[in-house]
Design an enzyme around this catalytic site. Structure first.
Site, short mmCIF file in Angstrom:
data_model
loop_
_atom_site.label_atom_id
_atom_site.label_comp_id
_atom_site.label_asym_id
_atom_site.label_seq_id
_atom_site.Cartn_x
_atom_site.Cartn_y
_atom_site.Cartn_z
N LYS A 79 0.85 -1.20 0.00
CA LYS A 79 0.00 0.00 0.00
C LYS A 79 0.88 1.25 0.00
CE LYS A 79 -3.87 2.00 2.64
NZ LYS A 79 -4.79 1.78 3.78
N SER A 149 -9.61 1.88 2.67
CA SER A 149 -8.67 2.62 1.86
C SER A 149 -7.61 1.75 1.17
CB SER A 149 -7.94 3.65 2.74
OG SER A 149 -7.15 3.02 3.73
N SER A 173 -10.26 -0.47 6.83
CA SER A 173 -9.63 -0.27 5.52
C SER A 173 -8.90 -1.48 4.96
CB SER A 173 -8.67 0.92 5.58
OG SER A 173 -9.40 2.12 5.70
#
Length: 469
Positions: A79, A149, A173
């Protein structure tokens, strides 16, 4: 079957037996990435050259008997919130368009030390402050959002590009995009995995964990990620041993809590039905089902936002004041709202969180695992802003996505999302398993037992690819 189509465990076994070369695996994964990612936008940065160099080194080391374990030579994705030395780390924001860290986040370092090979950085909702990842698309249907996210990481696993990916979870997330993209997402106990080198959203709620294709693969990743880190003030000194579940299916000694409130309120009927079917499967494996009332649910929404918004605003204060135009509209509005919250509001949220944590600790006196939907609905269409419920109410997408996942962040409890079924629209549905502190081994065993009986939710096809691609 192409090498990239193997799950992590199968690929690791083939590498260990010298039936598959890390070079072949990385080349296959990168070729697949090149084919599908233009239609999905999972990656913001691809490090193909470095990945091929590391694969050649891994192949040489393994041939010389220097095998590091089941992650050696395995492709992963990271990420874009995680620092990576010498590699652009933007948090999917124009605010950090040129930011290149000089060291790796602890979680990145741990996976690389175990031999994993990064293919690059995946998109996040800007600074992890959202649940959509609007620049990316869901592999199951490209007109749908992947969730956020950690949307890019979930896409990378769901699309079969990598076996595992790193994510972070502040209000869901990791679990939200995992459920919406049909993969496994694990949010460990608060402090079990170091957050050092990860751009914070909310210091008191942020967690780091893996997204994977199977429960077993998530456990392999967790084995590599755990460990005390003095760079993270919340880091725990805890050594569980391996989290990899055994191959047994017997859940006779497990008490599974089934919520009578909150977790099935305003949930799409098909999501509710499929999750209840999955819970019945657990009972068929010997688990005892116990109906429970989830405490203090009326405090969850206000407490979650009462902590996230002021903590995020505090972190972004300087850049928000100097370059507000560089933030996307939705994130800037949330950060600006945080400037108007009082210290007393934040302190009330902290006191409320303390009450919720105590009440949830008591809840687990009678159960080992709480089982419920991960998300209230399947993936929303891109641009969709609300969900209309049968009772006439309407709820914003971010609020509905966070509603069922936020309690595990407020309490710091471990939570695992496991795909259970596909809806009539062909979209995945996830079941969430929540446990008492440091009970990851139990959650992973329950999830793996379910997976062994029902099998993996099918990977998406590629019917949306143009002809000849």
């Amino acid at each position: 079957m192409q090498p990239h189509e193997l799950d992590l465990t199968a690929a690791a076994d083939a590498i260990f037996r010298r039936e598959l070369s890390p070079v072949e695996l990385i080349d296959s994964a990168l070729d697949h990435l090149d084919r599908v990612d233009p239609h999905l936008s999972a990656f913001v940065t691809v490090t193909a050259g470095a990945a091929r160099e590391e694969a050649a080194i891994a192949e040489s080391d393994i041939a010389a008997g220097r095998y590091r374990g089941p992650l050696h030579g395995i492709p992963i994705a990271i990420k874009d919130l995680f620092d990576t030395a010498g590699v652009l780390t933007t948090s999917s924001s124009a605010v950090r368009a040129t930011h290149v860290p000089d060291r790796d986040a602890t979680a990145v370092r741990k996976l690389q030390s175990a031999g994993a090979i990064s293919l690059g950085k995946t998109h996040t909702h800007e600074f992890a402050f959202g649940t959509i990842t609007p620049q990316s698309r869901n592999p199951w249907a490209v007109d749908r959002v992947p969730g956020g996210s950690s949307g890019g990481s979930a896409i990378a696993v769901s699309a079969g590009i990598v076996g595992i990916a790193l994510g972070s979870d502040t209000g869901g997330s990791i679990r939200i995009p995992s459920a919406l993209c049909g993969v496994v997402g694990l949010k460990p106990t608060f402090g079990l995995v170091s957050r050092a080198g990860v751009t914070p959203l909310s210091w008191s709620l942020d967690h780091v964990g893996p997204i994977a294709g199977t429960v077993r693969d998530a456990a392999v990743a967790l084995d590599a990620l755990v460990g005390y880190d003095d760079k993270d003030p919340a880091s725990l000194r805890h050594n569980e041993g391996s989290y990899v579940p055994d191959s047994g299916r017997d859940l006779t000694n497990v008490r599974v809590g089934v919520p009578t409130n909150y977790y099935f309120d305003n949930v799409e009927p098909e999501v509710q039905a499929r999750v209840l079917e999955a819970i019945d499967v657990l009972a068929g494996l010997g688990a005892t089902l116990v109906e429970v009332e989830v405490p203090l649910t009326h405090l969850v929404h206000a407490t979650q936002w009462g902590l996230v918004v002021p903590e995020a605003t505090t972190y972004h204060q300087d850049s928000l004041n100097s370059h507000p135009e560089l933030y996307s509209d939705d994130v800037r509005l949330l950060l600006e709202a945080g400037q108007h919250l009082l210290a007393t509001d934040y302190l009330r949220a902290q006191r409320s969180r303390a009450l919720i944590r105590k009440a949830w600790a008591n809840l687990f006196d009678d159960i080992d695992v709480l089982a419920a939907p991960t998300v209230t609905s399947v993936a929303a269409r891109a641009g969709q802003e609300t969900i209309d419920w049968p009772d006439g109410s309407s709820e914003g997408i971010s609020d509905t996505y966070v509603r069922l996942s936020a309690p595990a962040n407020l309490t710091g409890l471990p939570a695992l999302s496991v795909p259970v079924r596909v809806s009539s629209d062909g979209l995945p549905i996830g079941m969430q398993l929540i446990g008492r502190p440091l009970s990851e081994a139990t959650l992973l065993q329950v999830g793996a037992s379910y997976e062994l009986v029902r099998g993996q939710v099918r990977k998406p096809g590629w019917s949306w690819l143009p002809t000849g691609v």
